[in-house]
Design a protein around this motif. Structure first.
Motif, PDB file in Angstrom:
ATOM      1  N   LEU A  39      25.907 -40.231 -40.736  1.00 38.30           N
ATOM      2  CA  LEU A  39      24.946 -39.613 -41.649  1.00 38.30           C
ATOM      3  C   LEU A  39      23.520 -40.017 -41.303  1.00 38.30           C
ATOM      4  CD1 LEU A  39      26.860 -40.016 -45.034  1.00 38.30           C
ATOM      5  CD2 LEU A  39      26.395 -37.881 -43.834  1.00 38.30           C
ATOM      6  N   LEU A  40      23.332 -41.290 -40.939  1.00 33.55           N
ATOM      7  CA  LEU A  40      22.000 -41.755 -40.553  1.00 33.55           C
ATOM      8  C   LEU A  40      21.520 -41.084 -39.275  1.00 33.55           C
ATOM      9  CD1 LEU A  40      22.261 -45.574 -41.318  1.00 33.55           C
ATOM     10  CD2 LEU A  40      20.764 -43.930 -42.455  1.00 33.55           C
ATOM     11  N   PHE A  62      19.485 -39.967 -45.163  1.00 34.42           N
ATOM     12  CA  PHE A  62      19.487 -41.266 -45.837  1.00 34.42           C
ATOM     13  C   PHE A  62      20.009 -41.152 -47.271  1.00 34.42           C
ATOM     14  CE2 PHE A  62      17.503 -44.974 -47.906  1.00 34.42           C
ATOM     15  CZ  PHE A  62      17.920 -45.971 -47.022  1.00 34.42           C
ATOM     16  N   THR A  97      23.738 -41.149 -47.277  1.00 34.63           N
ATOM     17  CA  THR A  97      24.168 -42.485 -46.861  1.00 34.63           C
ATOM     18  C   THR A  97      24.170 -43.439 -48.046  1.00 34.63           C
ATOM     19  OG1 THR A  97      23.216 -42.117 -44.661  1.00 34.63           O
ATOM     20  CG2 THR A  97      23.721 -44.390 -45.264  1.00 34.63           C
ATOM     21  N   SER A 138      28.075 -33.195 -44.075  1.00 37.02           N
ATOM     22  CA  SER A 138      27.998 -34.363 -44.959  1.00 37.02           C
ATOM     23  C   SER A 138      28.650 -34.080 -46.312  1.00 37.02           C
ATOM     24  CB  SER A 138      26.549 -34.791 -45.157  1.00 37.02           C
ATOM     25  OG  SER A 138      25.784 -33.752 -45.750  1.00 37.02           O
ATOM     26  N   ALA A 190      28.660 -43.686 -42.572  1.00 35.02           N
ATOM     27  CA  ALA A 190      27.242 -43.891 -42.880  1.00 35.02           C
ATOM     28  C   ALA A 190      26.389 -43.814 -41.614  1.00 35.02           C
ATOM     29  CB  ALA A 190      27.055 -45.240 -43.565  1.00 35.02           C
TER      30      ALA A 190
END
Length: 264
Positions: free
Chosen positions: A57-58, A63, A66, A14, A54
């Protein structure tokens, strides 16, 4: 997964993804400057790319990053020249999605409830925030002394990563906390000055995006540990322990320094 194993080492994808998003947005907004008034051709492609990131990432789940991706997307679209009415349209669509993401996971809803009133579950979901505020209260104005924190001795979870600012507040007090915030304000000022002075539109957007990553992540982290935002996992740039985050933070600073040299 939040972490990818690379033999004896591990890497947090990330952190690299956020930098990649800024590079993509700066490049695309520069190339498509004549189409940014067209919602379908100029705005939606950027939202699709950021939305795909996103979703990944979720799925980790992450979160906090995101939310950071969403902030970076909206801010860079605004600076890039997208119409405010189009941004309002995106916000109106993002609000229900955000509410759904919070409701669909019980722990996220519990964090929101703890944010509203951490005394509801002081030994459970509200424990970390409560210990963070105790750390700041113990520090007072000048702190208990460097290295003398009591909260980091297994009272405050993630005291070396997400909640390192609480330890700063305890050991160095209000004075030390304000110094840290002042340094982030200085980074914001210098980064925006580099962006404003850069002769190239791509360089301007890149400097703005990198500055945004550094400063907004810092503000989100500080907001969480002070109880101004619901708890989420975001490190404090330059200060939190972590190899991936520190490596990419240094790379972002390197980009800013290179862009500063190009401004003359």
């Amino acid at each position: 997964q939040r972490w990818v194993a690379l033999g004896p080492l591990s890497f947090q994808p990330s952190e690299l993804a956020k930098v990649a998003l800024v590079l993509y947005l700066a490049t695309s907004l520069d190339r498509k400057r004549d189409r940014l008034t067209d919602f379908r051709r100029g705005v939606m492609p950027h939202c699709v790319v950021a939305g795909a990131m996103a979703l990944l990432l979720l799925a980790e789940p992450d979160f906090g990053n995101t939310a950071l991706v969403a902030v970076v997307l909206f801010a860079m679209l605004f600076v890039g020249g997208v119409r405010p009415s189009h941004l309002l349209l995106l916000c109106s669509g993002a609000a229900p999605a955000l509410a759904y993401l919070v409701i669909m996971k019980p722990y996220r809803l519990a964090r929101l409830m703890a944010f509203l009133n951490y005394d509801l579950d002081p030994l459970g979901i509200g424990f970390q925030l409560r210990q963070s505020l105790i750390a700041f209260g113990s520090g007072g104005v000048v702190g208990v002394g460097l290295g003398q924190s009591q909260q980091k001795m297994f009272f405050l979870p993630a005291a070396h990563t997400d909640f390192i600012f609480s330890v700063v507040g305890e050991e160095l007090g209000l004075v030390g906390a304000l110094v840290v915030l002042g340094l982030f304000a200085w980074i914001a000022m210098r980064g925006l000055k580099i962006a404003a002075a850069h002769p190239d539109r791509f360089g301007m957007l890149l400097a703005f995006g990198v500055t945004l990553l550094l400063v907004v992540q810092g503000l989100l982290n500080v907001g969480v540990v002070l109880g101004c935002l619901p708890t989420k996992g975001l490190v404090l740039p330059f200060i939190s322990y972590g190899g991936s985050a520190m490596l990419l933070t240094m790379a972002e600073v390197g980009v800013l320094l290179a862009l500063a040299r190009e401004t003359g």
